[in-house]
Design an enzyme around this catalytic site. Sequence first.
Site, PDB file in Angstrom:
ATOM      1  N   GLU A   1      60.239 -21.093 -32.458  1.00  0.00           N
ATOM      2  CA  GLU A   1      58.861 -21.385 -32.860  1.00  0.00           C
ATOM      3  C   GLU A   1      58.226 -20.305 -33.736  1.00  0.00           C
ATOM      4  O   GLU A   1      57.122 -19.827 -33.442  1.00  0.00           O
ATOM      5  CB  GLU A   1      58.017 -21.666 -31.600  1.00  0.00           C
ATOM      6  CG  GLU A   1      58.641 -22.790 -30.772  1.00  0.00           C
ATOM      7  CD  GLU A   1      57.928 -23.074 -29.454  1.00  0.00           C
ATOM      8  OE1 GLU A   1      56.906 -22.437 -29.180  1.00  0.00           O
ATOM      9  OE2 GLU A   1      58.424 -23.934 -28.688  1.00  0.00           O
TER      10      GLU A   1
ATOM     11  N   GLU B   1      64.861 -30.428 -26.829  1.00  0.00           N
ATOM     12  CA  GLU B   1      63.582 -30.595 -26.121  1.00  0.00           C
ATOM     13  C   GLU B   1      62.982 -31.989 -26.289  1.00  0.00           C
ATOM     14  O   GLU B   1      61.784 -32.135 -26.544  1.00  0.00           O
ATOM     15  CB  GLU B   1      62.599 -29.509 -26.567  1.00  0.00           C
ATOM     16  CG  GLU B   1      63.199 -28.109 -26.481  1.00  0.00           C
ATOM     17  CD  GLU B   1      62.196 -26.982 -26.576  1.00  0.00           C
ATOM     18  OE1 GLU B   1      61.012 -27.225 -26.358  1.00  0.00           O
ATOM     19  OE2 GLU B   1      62.634 -25.854 -26.855  1.00  0.00           O
TER      20      GLU B   1
HETATM   21  O1  G3I Z   1      57.894 -20.055 -11.111  1.00  0.00           O
HETATM   22  C1  G3I Z   1      56.511 -19.672 -11.154  1.00  0.00           C
HETATM   23  C2  G3I Z   1      55.926 -19.902  -9.829  1.00  0.00           C
HETATM   24  O2  G3I Z   1      56.543 -19.044  -8.899  1.00  0.00           O
HETATM   25  C3  G3I Z   1      54.430 -19.655  -9.919  1.00  0.00           C
HETATM   26  O3  G3I Z   1      53.843 -19.943  -8.701  1.00  0.00           O
HETATM   27  C4  G3I Z   1      53.811 -20.510 -11.008  1.00  0.00           C
HETATM   28  C5  G3I Z   1      52.320 -20.251 -11.203  1.00  0.00           C
HETATM   29  O4  G3I Z   1      51.893 -20.672 -12.462  1.00  0.00           O
HETATM   30  O5  G3I Z   1      54.436 -20.242 -12.218  1.00  0.00           O
HETATM   31  C6  G3I Z   1      55.800 -20.540 -12.183  1.00  0.00           C
HETATM   32  O6  G3I Z   1      56.384 -20.264 -13.406  1.00  0.00           O
HETATM   33  C7  G3I Z   1      56.073 -21.155 -14.470  1.00  0.00           C
HETATM   34  C8  G3I Z   1      57.376 -21.819 -14.903  1.00  0.00           C
HETATM   35  O7  G3I Z   1      57.144 -22.604 -16.044  1.00  0.00           O
HETATM   36  C9  G3I Z   1      57.990 -22.688 -13.818  1.00  0.00           C
HETATM   37  O8  G3I Z   1      57.193 -23.783 -13.575  1.00  0.00           O
HETATM   38  C10 G3I Z   1      55.478 -20.375 -15.584  1.00  0.00           C
HETATM   39  O9  G3I Z   1      54.202 -19.904 -15.169  1.00  0.00           O
HETATM   40  C11 G3I Z   1      55.336 -21.229 -16.808  1.00  0.00           C
HETATM   41  O10 G3I Z   1      54.918 -20.434 -17.905  1.00  0.00           O
HETATM   42  C12 G3I Z   1      56.669 -21.860 -17.147  1.00  0.00           C
HETATM   43  O11 G3I Z   1      56.474 -22.734 -18.247  1.00  0.00           O
HETATM   44  C13 G3I Z   1      57.607 -23.015 -19.031  1.00  0.00           C
HETATM   45  C14 G3I Z   1      57.245 -22.672 -20.476  1.00  0.00           C
HETATM   46  O12 G3I Z   1      58.277 -23.107 -21.359  1.00  0.00           O
HETATM   47  C15 G3I Z   1      57.100 -21.148 -20.653  1.00  0.00           C
HETATM   48  O13 G3I Z   1      58.325 -20.500 -20.419  1.00  0.00           O
HETATM   49  C16 G3I Z   1      57.926 -24.488 -18.898  1.00  0.00           C
HETATM   50  O14 G3I Z   1      58.428 -24.742 -17.587  1.00  0.00           O
HETATM   51  C17 G3I Z   1      58.972 -24.880 -19.919  1.00  0.00           C
HETATM   52  O15 G3I Z   1      59.202 -26.282 -19.873  1.00  0.00           O
HETATM   53  C18 G3I Z   1      58.468 -24.497 -21.296  1.00  0.00           C
HETATM   54  O16 G3I Z   1      59.446 -24.867 -22.251  1.00  0.00           O
HETATM   55  C19 G3I Z   1      59.060 -24.692 -23.605  1.00  0.00           C
HETATM   56  C20 G3I Z   1      60.283 -24.214 -24.356  1.00  0.00           C
HETATM   57  O17 G3I Z   1      60.796 -23.038 -23.757  1.00  0.00           O
HETATM   58  C21 G3I Z   1      59.940 -23.961 -25.831  1.00  0.00           C
HETATM   59  N1  G3I Z   1      59.335 -25.144 -26.445  1.00  0.00           N
HETATM   60  C22 G3I Z   1      58.198 -25.711 -25.709  1.00  0.00           C
HETATM   61  C23 G3I Z   1      58.578 -25.997 -24.260  1.00  0.00           C
HETATM   62  C24 G3I Z   1      57.430 -26.639 -23.517  1.00  0.00           C
HETATM   63  O18 G3I Z   1      56.332 -25.777 -23.464  1.00  0.00           O
END
Ligand code: G3I
Length: 367
Positions: free
Chosen positions: A157, A272
Amino acid sequence: MNIHTDRRSILGGLLASPVLSMAPTAGKQKSRGGLSTLTDLDFGCAVQARHVLVDQGLRETILKECDTITPELELKWDFVESDKGQLNLAPAQQLAQIVTDAGKKLHGHALVWHKSTPAWAIEAILDQREWSIVTNFFDAIMPPFSKAIDSWDVVNEPIETGHGEDGLRNSFLMRAFGADYIERAFVDARARASRADLYLNEFGLLDAQSYSSAKRAATLRLLERLVSRGVPIDGLGIQGHLDLKRGPIDQQGVSNFVQKVADLGLKIRISELDVREASPDIPQTNRDQEVANAVAALLDVVLPFDNLTGITCWGISDRYSWLPPLSITAGLNRGLPLDSDLRQKPMYWVLENALRQRKPSKSSDRV
Ligand code: G3I
């Protein structure tokens, strides 16, 4: 032209969609050997290791359906090294073990992403402007997975039009290293993974709105620059986060774009892929068909291109989608191939038909 068929014949609109017209209608569910056995096109999905470890049904499903699994979180810098020097590789290693024991591969996601860089690293990079802070992470994450991973999202990105140099995102990476950070990332990834396919991965490239055509143009300018400078990039990951609120994708614009990427000698992969729904008040059958239609409209555009290497869904079951529920009454968003009980939906059948339309089967014993 590097495509199987005349693209004009497949761009006649959704009703003329070959993928959709071949898909069985809702209710006529088929059960076959899994999407991974159908063609030499790579099919995959993203998962979180913690879900795979506790959910046997999910584990068996991904190993049956997928050639390649993408760790949704577990290779990201903020997951691996949220505190400087304290590496957390175990979840990715557990996932790699499961996947490689089944003869499958991981896709590495993502080496350089402004959003997954831990706060301590952003601070250090802005303070010291030392590229070695980034390559130290490459050294931590790439060698342990050299057998399991044969493709990487190297830069994720980097495009944001509307300001900045050549449509590049004005991230801390740009501020610390200038536009060259992208080139450096690919060169240093190649030095650590001589045979892996190295991708740039971008979102927002599919829509009919002007921001999306601007993003396609900026992405092409960047790819042209990288290729002309001999940067070791193998392809472009086109994120397929479809959103029904945004309307149909720009099939002609996307087709022209993919052709130009192919003309640069680069591969593409649909990365994705999922669909954000927009109609909570219609029957579930219609909801599922809307999702399938949107996916078919994309696959019809990209399938004819020889440089398409694979399709990865961002999740496989609605139970574990990153997308929020559609509404309190409508429940989970249904934008993935399988529902929350791992049952196939029209999106699955569209994918199955798309894969069947491609090259000869890898397996001689498919039904
Ligand atoms: O695991 C922790 C949990 O312990 C905690 O209680 C909770 C509180 O918010 O957070 C949890 O972690 C989150 C994790 O997802 C698991 O659900 C993170 O905060 C959250 O930031 C994370 O989001 C991920 C995001 O990327 C950031 O890494 C999404 O699952 C994931 O689907 C998303 O994927 C992205 C691709 O990497 C890049 N392109 C866009 C795509 C969608 O946003």
